[in-house]
Design a protein around this motif. Structure first.
Motif, PDB file in Angstrom:
ATOM      1  N   PRO A  53       0.904  -1.200  -0.157  1.00 38.83           N
ATOM      2  CA  PRO A  53      -0.044  -0.056  -0.123  1.00 38.83           C
ATOM      3  C   PRO A  53       0.856   1.336   0.013  1.00 38.83           C
ATOM      4  O   PRO A  53       0.473   2.409  -0.520  1.00 38.83           O
ATOM      5  CB  PRO A  53      -0.633  -0.066   1.264  1.00 38.83           C
ATOM      6  CG  PRO A  53      -0.037  -0.906   2.242  1.00 38.83           C
ATOM      7  CD  PRO A  53       0.796  -1.911   1.289  1.00 38.83           C
ATOM      8  N   SER A  54       2.068   1.171   0.434  1.00 39.09           N
ATOM      9  CA  SER A  54       3.038   2.238   0.406  1.00 39.09           C
ATOM     10  C   SER A  54       4.486   1.681   0.042  1.00 39.09           C
ATOM     11  O   SER A  54       4.741   0.579   0.211  1.00 39.09           O
ATOM     12  CB  SER A  54       3.010   2.901   1.759  1.00 39.09           C
ATOM     13  OG  SER A  54       3.523   2.084   2.770  1.00 39.09           O
ATOM     14  N   VAL A  55       5.513   2.430  -0.023  1.00 33.50           N
ATOM     15  CA  VAL A  55       6.708   2.126  -0.380  1.00 33.50           C
ATOM     16  C   VAL A  55       7.509   1.485   0.665  1.00 33.50           C
ATOM     17  O   VAL A  55       8.431   0.556   0.726  1.00 33.50           O
ATOM     18  CB  VAL A  55       7.714   3.471  -0.642  1.00 33.50           C
ATOM     19  CG1 VAL A  55       8.544   3.731   0.093  1.00 33.50           C
ATOM     20  CG2 VAL A  55       7.885   3.131  -2.308  1.00 33.50           C
ATOM     21  N   THR A  56       6.996   1.687   2.023  1.00 35.79           N
ATOM     22  CA  THR A  56       7.724   1.048   3.401  1.00 35.79           C
ATOM     23  C   THR A  56       6.801  -0.090   3.912  1.00 35.79           C
ATOM     24  O   THR A  56       7.255  -0.655   4.780  1.00 35.79           O
ATOM     25  CB  THR A  56       8.038   2.158   4.420  1.00 35.79           C
ATOM     26  OG1 THR A  56       6.467   2.598   4.460  1.00 35.79           O
ATOM     27  CG2 THR A  56       8.509   3.096   3.799  1.00 35.79           C
ATOM     28  N   GLU A  57       5.660  -0.606   3.312  1.00 37.50           N
ATOM     29  CA  GLU A  57       4.747  -1.503   3.918  1.00 37.50           C
ATOM     30  C   GLU A  57       4.472  -2.746   3.013  1.00 37.50           C
ATOM     31  O   GLU A  57       4.227  -2.332   1.715  1.00 37.50           O
ATOM     32  CB  GLU A  57       3.665  -1.000   4.291  1.00 37.50           C
ATOM     33  CG  GLU A  57       2.635  -1.811   5.158  1.00 37.50           C
ATOM     34  CD  GLU A  57       1.486  -1.097   5.759  1.00 37.50           C
ATOM     35  OE1 GLU A  57       0.710  -1.661   6.749  1.00 37.50           O
ATOM     36  OE2 GLU A  57       1.062  -0.018   5.104  1.00 37.50           O
ATOM     37  N   PHE A  58       4.521  -3.810   3.236  1.00 36.84           N
ATOM     38  CA  PHE A  58       3.997  -5.052   2.592  1.00 36.84           C
ATOM     39  C   PHE A  58       2.971  -5.780   3.546  1.00 36.84           C
ATOM     40  O   PHE A  58       3.227  -5.925   4.651  1.00 36.84           O
ATOM     41  CB  PHE A  58       5.091  -6.022   2.438  1.00 36.84           C
ATOM     42  CG  PHE A  58       4.792  -7.158   1.272  1.00 36.84           C
ATOM     43  CD1 PHE A  58       4.687  -7.157   0.034  1.00 36.84           C
ATOM     44  CD2 PHE A  58       4.281  -8.382   1.724  1.00 36.84           C
ATOM     45  CE1 PHE A  58       4.172  -8.114  -0.659  1.00 36.84           C
ATOM     46  CE2 PHE A  58       3.747  -9.508   1.114  1.00 36.84           C
ATOM     47  CZ  PHE A  58       3.630  -9.229  -0.186  1.00 36.84           C
ATOM     48  N   VAL A  59       1.964  -6.150   2.887  1.00 38.18           N
ATOM     49  CA  VAL A  59       0.805  -6.439   3.639  1.00 38.18           C
ATOM     50  C   VAL A  59      -0.006  -7.755   2.853  1.00 38.18           C
ATOM     51  O   VAL A  59       0.256  -7.766   1.562  1.00 38.18           O
ATOM     52  CB  VAL A  59      -0.363  -5.379   3.458  1.00 38.18           C
ATOM     53  CG1 VAL A  59      -1.840  -6.258   4.333  1.00 38.18           C
ATOM     54  CG2 VAL A  59       0.019  -3.960   4.524  1.00 38.18           C
ATOM     55  N   THR A  60      -0.142  -8.608   3.507  1.00 42.57           N
ATOM     56  CA  THR A  60      -0.992  -9.945   3.104  1.00 42.57           C
ATOM     57  C   THR A  60      -2.505  -9.523   3.514  1.00 42.57           C
ATOM     58  O   THR A  60      -2.668  -9.359   4.632  1.00 42.57           O
ATOM     59  CB  THR A  60      -0.648 -11.167   3.871  1.00 42.57           C
ATOM     60  OG1 THR A  60       1.118 -11.220   3.497  1.00 42.57           O
ATOM     61  CG2 THR A  60      -1.315 -12.389   3.230  1.00 42.57           C
ATOM     62  N   GLY A  61      -3.302  -9.700   2.430  1.00 43.82           N
ATOM     63  CA  GLY A  61      -4.815  -9.434   2.663  1.00 43.82           C
ATOM     64  C   GLY A  61      -5.469 -10.733   2.239  1.00 43.82           C
ATOM     65  O   GLY A  61      -5.019 -11.527   1.117  1.00 43.82           O
ATOM     66  N   TRP A  69     -16.504  -9.724   3.833  1.00 46.12           N
ATOM     67  CA  TRP A  69     -15.404  -9.628   4.561  1.00 46.12           C
ATOM     68  C   TRP A  69     -14.148  -9.646   4.041  1.00 46.12           C
ATOM     69  O   TRP A  69     -13.828 -10.233   2.852  1.00 46.12           O
ATOM     70  CB  TRP A  69     -15.637 -11.073   5.324  1.00 46.12           C
ATOM     71  CG  TRP A  69     -14.536 -11.352   6.407  1.00 46.12           C
ATOM     72  CD1 TRP A  69     -14.450 -11.168   7.842  1.00 46.12           C
ATOM     73  CD2 TRP A  69     -13.179 -12.166   6.071  1.00 46.12           C
ATOM     74  NE1 TRP A  69     -13.391 -11.803   8.372  1.00 46.12           N
ATOM     75  CE2 TRP A  69     -12.672 -12.376   7.321  1.00 46.12           C
ATOM     76  CE3 TRP A  69     -12.650 -12.759   4.906  1.00 46.12           C
ATOM     77  CZ2 TRP A  69     -11.291 -12.729   7.354  1.00 46.12           C
ATOM     78  CZ3 TRP A  69     -11.476 -13.316   5.067  1.00 46.12           C
ATOM     79  CH2 TRP A  69     -10.794 -13.285   6.125  1.00 46.12           C
ATOM     80  N   SER A  70     -13.309  -8.973   4.689  1.00 41.20           N
ATOM     81  CA  SER A  70     -11.767  -8.943   4.462  1.00 41.20           C
ATOM     82  C   SER A  70     -10.899  -8.724   5.552  1.00 41.20           C
ATOM     83  O   SER A  70     -11.382  -8.279   6.481  1.00 41.20           O
ATOM     84  CB  SER A  70     -11.643  -7.835   3.398  1.00 41.20           C
ATOM     85  OG  SER A  70     -11.882  -6.658   3.923  1.00 41.20           O
ATOM     86  N   ASN A  71      -9.508  -9.022   5.451  1.00 44.69           N
ATOM     87  CA  ASN A  71      -8.672  -8.940   6.605  1.00 44.69           C
ATOM     88  C   ASN A  71      -7.382  -8.788   6.282  1.00 44.69           C
ATOM     89  O   ASN A  71      -7.074  -8.953   5.077  1.00 44.69           O
ATOM     90  CB  ASN A  71      -9.001 -10.189   7.704  1.00 44.69           C
ATOM     91  CG  ASN A  71      -8.261  -9.755   9.058  1.00 44.69           C
ATOM     92  OD1 ASN A  71      -7.825  -8.698   9.250  1.00 44.69           O
ATOM     93  ND2 ASN A  71      -8.240 -10.865   9.823  1.00 44.69           N
ATOM     94  N   THR A  72      -6.561  -8.537   7.073  1.00 44.82           N
ATOM     95  CA  THR A  72      -5.147  -8.146   6.704  1.00 44.82           C
ATOM     96  C   THR A  72      -4.251  -8.801   7.764  1.00 44.82           C
ATOM     97  O   THR A  72      -4.652  -8.931   8.882  1.00 44.82           O
ATOM     98  CB  THR A  72      -4.873  -6.755   6.389  1.00 44.82           C
ATOM     99  OG1 THR A  72      -4.745  -5.819   7.711  1.00 44.82           O
ATOM    100  CG2 THR A  72      -5.543  -6.052   5.208  1.00 44.82           C
ATOM    101  N   ASP A  73      -2.665  -8.624   7.643  1.00 45.62           N
ATOM    102  CA  ASP A  73      -1.866  -9.270   8.523  1.00 45.62           C
ATOM    103  C   ASP A  73      -1.290  -8.196   9.297  1.00 45.62           C
ATOM    104  O   ASP A  73      -0.324  -8.451  10.271  1.00 45.62           O
ATOM    105  CB  ASP A  73      -0.797 -10.061   8.020  1.00 45.62           C
ATOM    106  CG  ASP A  73       0.058  -9.429   7.014  1.00 45.62           C
ATOM    107  OD1 ASP A  73      -0.216  -8.201   6.578  1.00 45.62           O
ATOM    108  OD2 ASP A  73       0.986  -9.971   6.764  1.00 45.62           O
TER     109      ASP A  73
END
Length: 75
Positions: A53-61, A69-73
């Motif tokens: 979502p940004s240059v400094t963050e990696f997210v698993t969704g 329903w949705s969720n992230t780590d």
């Protein structure tokens, strides 16, 4: 694995799936994968995608294919 999947009745690619989870635009995404879980709200299939979502963050969704329903780590 197909690049596009059906989520809530419409075809989405990895970018669009990540945007549905994030409710905002994202910079980069991995490919869509089947998650080894069922939706806690409706029991249907869940998809998984990794994204930045940004240059400094990696997210698993995770996103249900049939309901909202949705969720992230994120902590």
């Amino acid at each position: 694995m197909a690049a596009n999947r059906v989520v809530q009745g419409r075809m989405v690619n990895a970018q669009k799936l990540a945007e549905l989870i994030e409710d905002d635009s994202v910079m980069e995404t991995d490919s869509i994968e089947e998650a080894d879980r069922s939706c806690p709200e409706c029991g249907e299939n869940v998809l998984k995608v990794g994204y930045m979502p940004s240059v400094t963050e990696f997210v698993t969704g995770w996103k249900c294919q049939e309901c909202d329903w949705s969720n992230t780590d994120r902590d």
